[in-house]
Write a protein that holds these residues in place. Structure first.
Motif, PDB file in Angstrom:
ATOM      1  N   VAL A 254       0.835  -1.195   0.000  1.00 16.74           N
ATOM      2  CA  VAL A 254       0.000   0.000   0.000  1.00 16.74           C
ATOM      3  C   VAL A 254       0.873   1.250   0.000  1.00 16.74           C
ATOM      4  O   VAL A 254       0.599   2.231  -0.682  1.00 16.74           O
ATOM      5  CB  VAL A 254      -0.937  -0.005   1.230  1.00 16.74           C
ATOM      6  N   LEU A 255       1.961   1.216   0.755  1.00 11.84           N
ATOM      7  CA  LEU A 255       2.841   2.377   0.845  1.00 11.84           C
ATOM      8  C   LEU A 255       3.733   2.527  -0.381  1.00 11.84           C
ATOM      9  O   LEU A 255       4.372   3.564  -0.554  1.00 11.84           O
ATOM     10  CB  LEU A 255       3.717   2.264   2.096  1.00 11.84           C
ATOM     11  N   ALA A 256       3.814   1.494  -1.217  1.00  9.77           N
ATOM     12  CA  ALA A 256       4.618   1.530  -2.441  1.00  9.77           C
ATOM     13  C   ALA A 256       6.093   1.781  -2.156  1.00  9.77           C
ATOM     14  O   ALA A 256       6.762   2.525  -2.863  1.00  9.77           O
ATOM     15  CB  ALA A 256       4.068   2.560  -3.421  1.00  9.77           C
ATOM     16  N   LEU A 257       6.611   1.166  -1.104  1.00  9.21           N
ATOM     17  CA  LEU A 257       8.033   1.290  -0.796  1.00  9.21           C
ATOM     18  C   LEU A 257       8.837   0.342  -1.671  1.00  9.21           C
ATOM     19  O   LEU A 257       8.391  -0.746  -2.000  1.00  9.21           O
ATOM     20  CB  LEU A 257       8.289   0.957   0.676  1.00  9.21           C
ATOM     21  N   THR A 258      10.067   0.759  -2.022  1.00  5.91           N
ATOM     22  CA  THR A 258      10.932  -0.122  -2.796  1.00  5.91           C
ATOM     23  C   THR A 258      11.716  -1.074  -1.904  1.00  5.91           C
ATOM     24  O   THR A 258      12.182  -2.110  -2.366  1.00  5.91           O
ATOM     25  CB  THR A 258      11.922   0.696  -3.646  1.00  5.91           C
ATOM     26  N   HIS A 259      11.906  -0.711  -0.629  1.00  9.39           N
ATOM     27  CA  HIS A 259      12.685  -1.531   0.292  1.00  9.39           C
ATOM     28  C   HIS A 259      11.854  -1.843   1.536  1.00  9.39           C
ATOM     29  O   HIS A 259      11.057  -1.003   1.976  1.00  9.39           O
ATOM     30  CB  HIS A 259      13.949  -0.798   0.759  1.00  9.39           C
ATOM     31  N   PRO A 260      12.040  -3.012   2.124  1.00  5.38           N
ATOM     32  CA  PRO A 260      11.450  -3.249   3.442  1.00  5.38           C
ATOM     33  C   PRO A 260      12.081  -2.298   4.456  1.00  5.38           C
ATOM     34  O   PRO A 260      13.232  -1.883   4.313  1.00  5.38           O
ATOM     35  CB  PRO A 260      11.823  -4.703   3.757  1.00  5.38           C
ATOM     36  N   ALA A 261      11.341  -1.938   5.482  1.00  9.34           N
ATOM     37  CA  ALA A 261      11.869  -1.060   6.523  1.00  9.34           C
ATOM     38  C   ALA A 261      13.034  -1.747   7.242  1.00  9.34           C
ATOM     39  O   ALA A 261      13.054  -2.973   7.393  1.00  9.34           O
ATOM     40  CB  ALA A 261      10.766  -0.716   7.514  1.00  9.34           C
ATOM     41  N   PRO A 262      14.020  -0.968   7.715  1.00 10.67           N
ATOM     42  CA  PRO A 262      15.195  -1.569   8.373  1.00 10.67           C
ATOM     43  C   PRO A 262      14.856  -2.486   9.541  1.00 10.67           C
ATOM     44  O   PRO A 262      15.486  -3.535   9.712  1.00 10.67           O
ATOM     45  CB  PRO A 262      15.991  -0.338   8.837  1.00 10.67           C
ATOM     46  N   VAL A 263      13.875  -2.114  10.352  1.00 10.50           N
ATOM     47  CA  VAL A 263      13.510  -2.962  11.490  1.00 10.50           C
ATOM     48  C   VAL A 263      13.033  -4.329  11.004  1.00 10.50           C
ATOM     49  O   VAL A 263      13.362  -5.371  11.579  1.00 10.50           O
ATOM     50  CB  VAL A 263      12.427  -2.276  12.345  1.00 10.50           C
ATOM     51  N   ILE A 264      12.258  -4.328   9.930  1.00  5.13           N
ATOM     52  CA  ILE A 264      11.758  -5.586   9.382  1.00  5.13           C
ATOM     53  C   ILE A 264      12.904  -6.422   8.832  1.00  5.13           C
ATOM     54  O   ILE A 264      12.938  -7.646   9.007  1.00  5.13           O
ATOM     55  CB  ILE A 264      10.710  -5.300   8.285  1.00  5.13           C
ATOM     56  N   ARG A 265      13.860  -5.774   8.206  1.00  3.64           N
ATOM     57  CA  ARG A 265      15.006  -6.506   7.665  1.00  3.64           C
ATOM     58  C   ARG A 265      15.810  -7.164   8.786  1.00  3.64           C
ATOM     59  O   ARG A 265      16.269  -8.304   8.646  1.00  3.64           O
ATOM     60  CB  ARG A 265      15.877  -5.556   6.836  1.00  3.64           C
ATOM     61  N   VAL A 266      15.971  -6.472   9.907  1.00  4.14           N
ATOM     62  CA  VAL A 266      16.678  -7.065  11.045  1.00  4.14           C
ATOM     63  C   VAL A 266      15.909  -8.263  11.587  1.00  4.14           C
ATOM     64  O   VAL A 266      16.486  -9.305  11.907  1.00  4.14           O
ATOM     65  CB  VAL A 266      16.899  -6.015  12.151  1.00  4.14           C
ATOM     66  N   ALA A 267      14.591  -8.143  11.685  1.00  2.57           N
ATOM     67  CA  ALA A 267      13.787  -9.259  12.169  1.00  2.57           C
ATOM     68  C   ALA A 267      13.938 -10.475  11.259  1.00  2.57           C
ATOM     69  O   ALA A 267      14.049 -11.617  11.731  1.00  2.57           O
ATOM     70  CB  ALA A 267      12.318  -8.837  12.262  1.00  2.57           C
ATOM     71  N   GLU A 268      13.968 -10.249   9.935  1.00  3.65           N
ATOM     72  CA  GLU A 268      14.148 -11.357   8.994  1.00  3.65           C
ATOM     73  C   GLU A 268      15.547 -11.960   9.108  1.00  3.65           C
ATOM     74  O   GLU A 268      15.721 -13.171   8.979  1.00  3.65           O
ATOM     75  CB  GLU A 268      13.890 -10.878   7.569  1.00  3.65           C
ATOM     76  N   MET A 269      16.554 -11.121   9.342  1.00  4.27           N
ATOM     77  CA  MET A 269      17.907 -11.644   9.555  1.00  4.27           C
ATOM     78  C   MET A 269      17.928 -12.591  10.744  1.00  4.27           C
ATOM     79  O   MET A 269      18.503 -13.687  10.682  1.00  4.27           O
ATOM     80  CB  MET A 269      18.882 -10.493   9.823  1.00  4.27           C
ATOM     81  N   ARG A 270      17.316 -12.182  11.821  1.00  3.55           N
ATOM     82  CA  ARG A 270      17.342 -13.002  13.039  1.00  3.55           C
ATOM     83  C   ARG A 270      16.605 -14.323  12.836  1.00  3.55           C
ATOM     84  O   ARG A 270      17.029 -15.368  13.329  1.00  3.55           O
ATOM     85  CB  ARG A 270      16.735 -12.209  14.204  1.00  3.55           C
ATOM     86  N   THR A 271      15.522 -14.282  12.085  1.00  4.07           N
ATOM     87  CA  THR A 271      14.818 -15.526  11.772  1.00  4.07           C
ATOM     88  C   THR A 271      15.721 -16.468  10.976  1.00  4.07           C
ATOM     89  O   THR A 271      15.738 -17.689  11.206  1.00  4.07           O
ATOM     90  CB  THR A 271      13.531 -15.214  10.979  1.00  4.07           C
ATOM     91  N   TRP A 272      16.480 -15.911  10.042  1.00  6.49           N
ATOM     92  CA  TRP A 272      17.408 -16.726   9.239  1.00  6.49           C
ATOM     93  C   TRP A 272      18.509 -17.326  10.110  1.00  6.49           C
ATOM     94  O   TRP A 272      18.829 -18.504   9.999  1.00  6.49           O
ATOM     95  CB  TRP A 272      18.001 -15.856   8.132  1.00  6.49           C
ATOM     96  N   PHE A 273      19.089 -16.522  11.014  1.00  6.91           N
ATOM     97  CA  PHE A 273      20.126 -17.054  11.903  1.00  6.91           C
ATOM     98  C   PHE A 273      19.581 -18.217  12.720  1.00  6.91           C
ATOM     99  O   PHE A 273      20.218 -19.273  12.851  1.00  6.91           O
ATOM    100  CB  PHE A 273      20.617 -15.978  12.880  1.00  6.91           C
ATOM    101  N   GLU A 274      18.395 -18.029  13.273  1.00  6.42           N
ATOM    102  CA  GLU A 274      17.827 -19.029  14.167  1.00  6.42           C
ATOM    103  C   GLU A 274      17.437 -20.303  13.439  1.00  6.42           C
ATOM    104  O   GLU A 274      17.313 -21.362  14.054  1.00  6.42           O
ATOM    105  CB  GLU A 274      16.628 -18.430  14.903  1.00  6.42           C
ATOM    106  N   SER A 275      17.262 -20.219  12.121  1.00  6.28           N
ATOM    107  CA  SER A 275      16.951 -21.426  11.351  1.00  6.28           C
ATOM    108  C   SER A 275      18.160 -22.354  11.216  1.00  6.28           C
ATOM    109  O   SER A 275      18.012 -23.523  10.844  1.00  6.28           O
ATOM    110  CB  SER A 275      16.468 -21.045   9.946  1.00  6.28           C
ATOM    111  N   GLY A 276      19.352 -21.834  11.497  1.00  6.07           N
ATOM    112  CA  GLY A 276      20.572 -22.632  11.359  1.00  6.07           C
ATOM    113  C   GLY A 276      21.200 -22.570   9.979  1.00  6.07           C
ATOM    114  O   GLY A 276      22.292 -23.112   9.761  1.00  6.07           O
TER     115      GLY A 276
END
Length: 322
Positions: A239-261
Motif C-alpha cells: 500500500v505504501l509503495a516502498l521499494t525496500h522493506p523497513a530496516p527494522v523488518i530486515r533485522v527481524a528477517e535476519m534473526r529468523t534466518w540465523f535461528e533457522s541454522g
C-alpha cells in the motif's frame, strides 16, 4: 576502521543458497508473466544500457586501487568471500545512505559517498556483499527496469499509466523480497551478523552515534511477535509503495534466518554449488507458501494483463525510425 578478520571463501556458492524463498517465487512469477521479456526489450530498446552506464561514468568516481582505496580493498574482500568476479564499482556524491546494482548484460554497482563515510569496514563489507548478491542472483536487469519505470512514473511520462504502474508494482513487490535475500549475501560476505544489524540501525536513524543496537534489536523482536511477518507487514508495504522493506523488518528477517541454522550450515560448507540442477518452479512456490500469499499473487495477476498493454503503448509511442 575495523580490522579485517579471516573469512572463509565460499567456493562455488550458488545464490540459491541464501535466497529468500519469497524472492525466488516472486522472481519466477515475474519471469512467467506473458510478454514480460518483451516489455524489457521495449523499455531498453528505447533507452539502452550504454546511456545509463555513461551517466555514472560522467557523474561518479570509479573505484580503483588509487581512487577510494579503502572501498576497493573491502570490495575485493567481499568478492573473494562470495567467490564472485568483481564488476565495476562507482562512488556517487550523495547525502543519502544508498547503494544499488544496475545493468543488463554488464552489471555495475554504485554506492553513495554518505554511505562510504558513515560505515565502518565491516558495515561497508556488508553493503558491498549485499550488492554483489544482487549481481550473482541475476537481479540487475529487473532492478534497472524497475528504476526506469519508477522514474518515468515520477516524471509523469505519458506511457506510464495504470497499465505500466501494474508492472511496476509487480517489480516492487519482488524487489522487497530480493532485498531480504541480498541482506543474507551481505552477512555471508562479512561472516558476522552484527555489522548487518548496525548498518540497518544507521539506515533507520542516521549516524548520530546516540543509538543503542540492543534496543533496536528489541524493536525488531516486536515485529516478530506480531505473527507471520511477511503476511502482515508486506501487505502494508504494498500500500505504501516502498521499494525496500523497513530496516527494522530486515533485522527481524535476519534473526529468523540465523535461528533457522542456515547461516551456520553455509559457513560449515553445506550450501548449493553453481551448476547444480535448478529446483522446479512448484518447489519454489511451496517453499514460499508461508511468506508469499494472496497479495503478491494478485499483484502479478494484474501485471500479466498490464504487460501486454505496456508493450502496445511503446509500439504506438515509439514506432518509426530513431
Amino acid at each position: 576502521m575495523t580490522e579485517a578478520r579471516q573469512t572463509r571463501i565460499l567456493t562455488g556458492i550458488d545464490p540459491r543458497s541464501w535466497e529468500h524463498p519469497a524472492d525466488r517465487a516472486a522472481l519466477n512469477a515475474l519471469r512467467k508473466i506473458p510478454v514480460f521479456d518483451e516489455v524489457l526489450r521495449a523499455v531498453f530498446g528505447f533507452f539502452g544500457e550504454k546511456p545509463l552506464r555513461l551517466a555514472f561514468l560522467s557523474a561518479s568516481v570509479r573505484v580503483s586501487p588509487t581512487q577510494f582505496g579503502r572501498v576497493h580493498r573491502l570490495y575485493g574482500e567481499a568478492c573473494r568471500a562470495l567467490d564472485a568476479p568483481p564488476c565495476p564499482l562507482y562512488v556517487r556524491q550523495d547525502v543519502t545512505f544508498n547503494a544499488f546494482a544496475y545493468g543488463m548484460q554488464k552489471p555495475f554497482i554504485v554506492i553513495t559517498s554518505a554511505t562510504v563515510d558513515a560505515l565502518d569496514d565491516d558495515e561497508l563489507r556488508f553493503i558491498l556483499g549485499h550488492e554483489i548478491g544482487h549481481v550473482m542472483s541475476g537481479h540487475t536487469l529487473y532492478l534497472t527496469m524497475m528504476t526506469v519505470l519508477y522514474q518515468l512514473a515520477t516524471m509523469g511520462f505519458p506511457i506510464v499509466g495504470l497499465a505500466a504502474r501494474a508492472v511496476l508494482a509487480a517489480l516492487m513487490e519482488w524487489h522487497r523480497k530480493a532485498e531480504l535475500s541480498c541482506d543474507r549475501a551481505g552477512i555471508l560476505a562479512v561472516q558476522d551478523p552484527q555489522p548487518a544489524m548496525r548498518t540497518m540501525l544507521k539506515f533507520a536513524g542516521g549516524d548520530s552515534g546516540d543509538t543503542n543496537l540492543a534496543d533496536f534489536l528489541a524493536q525488531a523482536e516486536e515485529y516478530r511477535e506480531t505473527g507471520d511477518l511477511a503476511d502482515q507487514v508486506f501487505k502494508v508495504l504494498n500500500v505504501l509503495a516502498l521499494t525496500h522493506p523497513a530496516p527494522v523488518i530486515r533485522v527481524a528477517e535476519m534473526r529468523t534466518w540465523f535461528e533457522s541454522g542456515a547461516y551456520e550450515r553455509i559457513l560449515a560448507g553445506d550450501y548449493k554449488r553453481r551448476g547444480e540442477p535448478e529446483p522446479a518452479y512448484a518447489q519454489d512456490l511451496s517453499a514460499a507458501a508461508a511468506s508469499y500469499r494472496d497479495s503478491a499473487r494478485e499483484t502479478f495477476s494484474n501485471a500479466q494483463q498490464a504487460a501486454r498493454r505496456v508493450v502496445d503503448s511503446f509500439r504506438q509511442g515509439f514506432s518509426g525510425p530513431r
